[in-house]
Design an enzyme around this catalytic site. Structure first.
Site, PDB file in Angstrom:
ATOM      1  N   HIS A 218     -35.237  16.674 -19.396  1.00 48.43           N
ATOM      2  CA  HIS A 218     -34.837  15.638 -18.443  1.00 48.43           C
ATOM      3  C   HIS A 218     -35.602  14.353 -18.756  1.00 48.43           C
ATOM      4  CE1 HIS A 218     -33.575  13.498 -15.052  1.00 48.43           C
ATOM      5  NE2 HIS A 218     -33.910  14.304 -14.072  1.00 48.43           N
TER       6      HIS A 218
ATOM      7  N   CYS B 166     -34.130   9.040 -11.536  1.00 51.28           N
ATOM      8  CA  CYS B 166     -33.398   9.684 -12.629  1.00 51.28           C
ATOM      9  C   CYS B 166     -31.971   9.174 -12.778  1.00 51.28           C
ATOM     10  CB  CYS B 166     -33.397  11.191 -12.420  1.00 51.28           C
ATOM     11  SG  CYS B 166     -35.077  11.821 -12.204  1.00 51.28           S
TER      12      CYS B 166
ATOM     13  N   PHE C 236     -34.297  10.974  -7.410  1.00 48.86           N
ATOM     14  CA  PHE C 236     -35.151  11.022  -6.227  1.00 48.86           C
ATOM     15  C   PHE C 236     -34.945   9.736  -5.422  1.00 48.86           C
ATOM     16  CE2 PHE C 236     -38.867  13.990  -7.688  1.00 48.86           C
ATOM     17  CZ  PHE C 236     -37.983  15.047  -7.742  1.00 48.86           C
TER      18      PHE C 236
ATOM     19  N   GLU D 158     -24.226  19.972  -7.121  1.00 49.34           N
ATOM     20  CA  GLU D 158     -23.401  19.121  -7.984  1.00 49.34           C
ATOM     21  C   GLU D 158     -22.112  19.822  -8.391  1.00 49.34           C
ATOM     22  OE1 GLU D 158     -23.509  16.565 -12.152  1.00 49.34           O
ATOM     23  OE2 GLU D 158     -25.090  18.031 -11.756  1.00 49.34           O
TER      24      GLU D 158
ATOM     25  N   HIS E 160     -25.319  16.132 -14.227  1.00 48.16           N
ATOM     26  CA  HIS E 160     -26.748  15.819 -14.076  1.00 48.16           C
ATOM     27  C   HIS E 160     -27.556  17.091 -14.297  1.00 48.16           C
ATOM     28  CE1 HIS E 160     -30.267  13.631 -12.803  1.00 48.16           C
ATOM     29  NE2 HIS E 160     -30.507  14.509 -11.848  1.00 48.16           N
TER      30      HIS E 160
ATOM     31  N   LYS F 169     -29.041  18.557 -20.586  1.00 44.46           N
ATOM     32  CA  LYS F 169     -30.489  18.650 -20.356  1.00 44.46           C
ATOM     33  C   LYS F 169     -31.030  20.008 -20.780  1.00 44.46           C
ATOM     34  CE  LYS F 169     -30.911  15.313 -16.543  1.00 44.46           C
ATOM     35  NZ  LYS F 169     -29.503  14.950 -16.324  1.00 44.46           N
TER      36      LYS F 169
END
Length: 414
Positions: A341, A164, A402, A315, A304, A336
């Site tokens: 996403h 991502c 990831f 975050e 994010h 998002k």
């Protein structure tokens, strides 16, 4: 840090769950619209999917590209080509020697529709019925290959894969291509076409997806106390990067400058972010140092913020850890909540949003946050856009993937 070569953004392109191009996507984002929709198919019944919705593309490629092109590209490449052509036209279709033109377009998953359709054909009809273009369509570098062919980009065509974070890392690599002297112009971004029952089922099995099937448009709710996972999205975002000198020589309109690139890895877990946020903090600090930007200059962060229970707050604490008290005057947006996403396309689309936020002095809203998490230690822009200050301002766009990939980009106003 002062760079001999400043890198500016002269063109923007996108096709997303909110719109078929940048103007419609940006207008929908500022209006707080959601791109999440219930599937118009029988996937849930046929495959027992526990999730029955996603943020699907707003304008089908079939409405944009001619049939001969569609047939030789996986949807991931179709989205990339649509976005790249818009970005190129938006930049004024610059005249540039192909040897000085680069392309960096990433995908987190690649041509998964082509791969799975090919497997179905092989099983059901045998090898003789497989399409000759199967391999060029499924390979993860297929989108950038088609973009580079389309534009005649010969300085290099690259597809960095970091889940991502892929789209943001692609833009960072494009910046480095220009700084290092390999190219004068680079078309960079990310794309993803993952809305197929297998990835949906796989993400659901990993317990990372929202299962708010009765209310898809409210499912992506970053920082809300009732967040229960992310919503899969699809589409592409692309920017045209140029050396400032090249852009000035041709009188190009400049949206913003990509001033800093910060990269790190967690080295912690294949899917979970490192709990202290150390890797995220290092990426942001590296980007700020690379840009030569002081904390107080940051007025906006596009987070994010996928809407997962654990990741959102890690975050948020990391942003506070980097900016300290200067975080108090930062307008935080989690887009998002509207787009879903886009995986490998997310960082690129969110870079487009960050650029436009500075250019238009409007931080986009975060929707669906009915009850902000009490542990959120930042000023979240909710429901309506917020006007950003005049003068020279800067923003951070974060992307994490990831595998422990962390990318932070610092964008400054033109």
């Amino acid at each position: 840090m002062s760079h001999a070569t400043d890198v500016v953004v002269t063109g923007l392109g996108a096709t997303t769950p909110l719109g078929g191009d940048v103007p419609s996507t940006w207008a929908a984002a500022l209006a707080g619209e959601s791109g999440a929709r219930t599937f118009d198919n029988d996937w849930a019944e046929t495959y027992g999917l526990p999730v029955t919705f996603a943020a699907t593309i707003k304008v089908a490629p079939q409405d944009v590209l001619p049939r001969p092109e569609l047939k030789k590209m996986d949807p991931s490449a179709q989205y990339a080509v649509i976005a790249a052509r818009e970005a190129w036209a938006d930049a004024g279709s610059p005249e540039v020697d192909g040897d000085r033109l680069g392309a960096v377009v990433s995908s987190g998953i690649g041509g998964i529709w082509t791969m799975l359709d090919g497997w179905d054909t092989l099983r059901e009809k045998g090898a003789r019925r497989m399409l000759p273009m199967t391999v060029p369509m499924l390979m993860p570098n297929s989108p950038v290959a088609f973009v580079s062919l389309d534009l005649g980009a010969r300085a290099g065509a690259h597809a960095l894969v970091s889940a991502c974070a892929s789209g943001a890392e692609a833009i960072g690599y494009g910046v480095e291509m220009i700084r290092s002297g390999r190219a004068d112009v680079v078309v960079a971004g990310g794309t993803e076409a993952p809305i197929h029952p297998m990835p949906i089922g796989a993400f659901a099995a990993s317990r990372t997806l929202s299962q708010r099937n009765d209310d898809p448009t409210a499912a992506s709710r970053p920082y809300d106390v009732d967040r229960d996972g992310f919503v899969v999205g699809e589409g592409a975002g692309v920017v045209v990067l140029e050396s400032a000198a090249h852009a000035a020589a041709r009188g190009a309109r400049v949206y913003a400058r990509i001033a800093g690139v910060g990269l790190s890895a967690d080295g912690y877990h294949i899917t979970s972010p490192e709990p202290s946020g150390d890797g995220q903090i290092r990426a942001m600090r590296s980007a700020l140092a690379d840009a030569g930007i002081a904390h107080r200059d940051i007025v906006h962060v596009n987070a994010h913020a996928t809407s997962t229970v654990v990741g959102d707050l890690i975050e948020a604490r990391s942003i506070r850890g980097v900016l300290g008290d200067d975080a108090d005057h930062v307008a935080l947006s989690a887009t998002k909540s509207m787009t879903g996403h886009l995986l490998g396309g997310a960082g690129a689309l969110e870079t487009v949003f960050t650029i436009l936020a500075l250019h238009d002095r409007q931080a986009p809203p975060t929707i669906n946050v009915a009850q902000p998490d009490p542990e959120l230690v930042l000023d979240l822009v909710r429901d309506k856009p917020r006007t950003l200050p005049d003068g020279q301002i800067a923003a951070i766009n974060n992307s994490f993937g990831f595998g422990g990939h962390n990318v932070a980009l610092v964008v400054t106003s033109a």
